[in-house]
Write a protein that holds these residues in place. Structure first.
Motif, mmCIF file in Angstrom:
data_model
loop_
_atom_site.group_PDB
_atom_site.id
_atom_site.type_symbol
_atom_site.label_atom_id
_atom_site.label_comp_id
_atom_site.label_asym_id
_atom_site.label_seq_id
_atom_site.Cartn_x
_atom_site.Cartn_y
_atom_site.Cartn_z
ATOM 1 N N LYS A 88 9.131 -3.679 -2.514
ATOM 2 C CA LYS A 88 8.220 -4.509 -3.306
ATOM 3 C C LYS A 88 8.753 -5.934 -3.428
ATOM 4 N N LYS A 136 3.259 4.398 -1.769
ATOM 5 C CA LYS A 136 4.445 4.460 -2.611
ATOM 6 C C LYS A 136 5.583 3.681 -1.955
ATOM 7 N N LYS A 180 -3.014 -8.783 -7.335
ATOM 8 C CA LYS A 180 -2.674 -7.521 -7.981
ATOM 9 C C LYS A 180 -3.400 -6.384 -7.264
ATOM 10 N N GLU A 181 -2.628 -5.391 -6.812
ATOM 11 C CA GLU A 181 -3.210 -4.229 -6.171
ATOM 12 C C GLU A 181 -3.154 -3.039 -7.123
ATOM 13 N N SER A 182 -4.050 -2.102 -6.901
ATOM 14 C CA SER A 182 -4.059 -0.865 -7.673
ATOM 15 C C SER A 182 -4.297 0.305 -6.725
ATOM 16 N N LYS A 183 -4.029 1.495 -7.223
ATOM 17 C CA LYS A 183 -4.197 2.682 -6.389
ATOM 18 C C LYS A 183 -5.663 2.931 -6.062
ATOM 19 N N GLN A 184 -6.555 2.447 -6.913
ATOM 20 C CA GLN A 184 -7.977 2.675 -6.678
ATOM 21 C C GLN A 184 -8.556 1.763 -5.596
ATOM 22 N N ASN A 185 -7.873 0.673 -5.288
ATOM 23 C CA ASN A 185 -8.382 -0.265 -4.284
ATOM 24 C C ASN A 185 -8.255 0.313 -2.883
ATOM 25 N N ARG A 242 0.847 -1.196 0.000
ATOM 26 C CA ARG A 242 0.000 0.000 0.000
ATOM 27 C C ARG A 242 0.878 1.240 0.000
#
Length: 382
Positions: A43, A37, A62-67, A35
């Motif tokens: 990573k 930057k 897979k994570e994204s910034k919107q999650n 979560r």
């Protein structure tokens, strides 16, 4: 018509990875997430920890910034996810949060030092990380944990991250890895280590053991007799002469010898004495327990390493939280009441408009037929 090829479903993998005597619903499963930057090394550390938690983890998550966190909480229930391991970073340090879904508690650790798996392998002379070792969960070993409440909570959390083991029904061949978590009282930090486990028979010639454990045929071209192969000491030709012992203990350590009750591998069989070999595969982490929260990444702070409060301050903080929850509940009720009122007003307005439209339609029909509508109260034509 051509026959379609049958698709093979690998239904045996879950049974192979599941510890004996354990139900599928009792096995803890985890999400290892990143979560915010993060640097490339952090990573890679999260990927290594995900590798440690195999096979009962989301390997290709897979994570994204919107999650948001609530998105993962919503899917955790249907998937049987019991724990979240969240990596984050600030300008000062890196952090690891271990959360129990869906209602907590949450343990926040500061990562003071870490070493990636590839760096551990690069420092070893003979790195060993067989892929079949990750088909079963690792054994967890906790050492030097204290009796303080936060220490007991850390003990329970680390134990519940991995499936329980029934020592009477477990198969030795599935015990391929071990996770060691040691608490250093002097520094107040946890040392996290990850090892592979192997066994080799004792009392046999070293070259013979190497020949049995290796699948490659030795080069005997430079020898005049086969006995020279077994008399070699410390050379690398014709079969190696490389020790398969652990990096952390002697080859013939007495405390590493055990009598096997089951077949462990193709050379260490039941009713034979073998040496247990541990080899570190990484990652390494030095963790410090910073904070314990009651909820899922929120709620009352049960423990903080650097902030201490008196009983009056704790009571005042709890009262503020109660008032805040009551205010939130009251606002929620007012909002729901306003929504119901607006929906009722909208329904009434819609009914009035429909009634007016119906009257106008009936009036137009009556005007065309030359009959007046007694229910319609409109202006008379001049």
């Amino acid at each position: 018509m051509a026959r379609t090829r049958r698709k093979k479903h690998r239904t045996h993998l879950d049974l192979q990875a599941r510890p004996a005597g354990t139900k599928s619903s009792e096995i803890p499963r985890s999400f290892v997430m990143k979560r915010g930057k993060l640097g490339d090394l952090v990573k890679d550390l999260a990927d290594d920890v995900r590798h440690v938690m195999e096979p009962f983890t989301a390997r290709n998550l897979k994570e994204s910034k919107q999650n948001k966190l609530k998105d993962f909480v919503q899917v955790a229930g249907p998937l049987g996810i019991s724990h979240f391991m969240i990596f984050s970073a600030t300008e000062r340090s890196k952090y690891l949060k271990v959360c129990r879904t869906p209602r907590g508690p949450t343990l926040t650790f500061r990562v003071h030092k870490y070493t990636l798996s590839r760096e551990v392998a690069a420092a070893q002379k003979n790195p060993r990380a067989p892929s079949n070792a990750f088909l079963s969960p690792p054994l967890v070993v906790l050492n030097n944990f204290g009796d303080a409440p936060h220490q007991k909570l850390a003990t329970i959390t680390f134990q519940n991250l991995f499936p329980p083991i029934n020592v009477r029904k477990v198969k030795l061949s599935t015990c391929q890895r071990a996770v060691l978590i040691d608490y250093d009282k002097a520094t107040g930090r946890f040392q996290f280590r990850h090892y592979t486990i192997s066994a080799a028979p004792t009392g046999a010639n070293r070259q013979l053991r190497k020949l049995l454990t290796s699948r490659a045929a030795p080069d005997l071209g430079a020898l005049t007799d086969v006995s020279e192969f077994f008399d070699k000491k410390g050379t690398r030709g014709a079969g190696g002469g490389v020790s398969d012992a652990s990096d952390s203990e002697g080859e013939d350590a007495m405390n590493a010898r055990v009598d096997l009750t089951q077949d462990y591998n193709r050379v260490a069989h039941a009713n034979s004495r073998s040496r247990v070999i541990l080899q570190e595969i990484g990652p390494r982490m030095e963790l410090e327990l910073m904070k314990v929260e009651e909820g899922m990444c929120e709620g009352r702070v049960l423990y903080h390493a650097y902030v201490s409060k008196t009983e009056e301050e704790v009571v005042e903080q709890e009262q503020k939280q109660v008032d805040k929850d009551a205010l939130r509940k009251r606002r929620k009720e007012d909002q729901d009441a306003n929504v119901r009122r607006k929906e009722k007003e909208a329904a009434e307005t819609l009914a009035i408009r429909e009634e007016q439209a119906g009257r106008k339609k009936r009036k137009r029909s009556a005007d065309k037929a030359g009959v007046s509508d007694p229910g319609f109260k409109g202006e008379k034509k001049g």
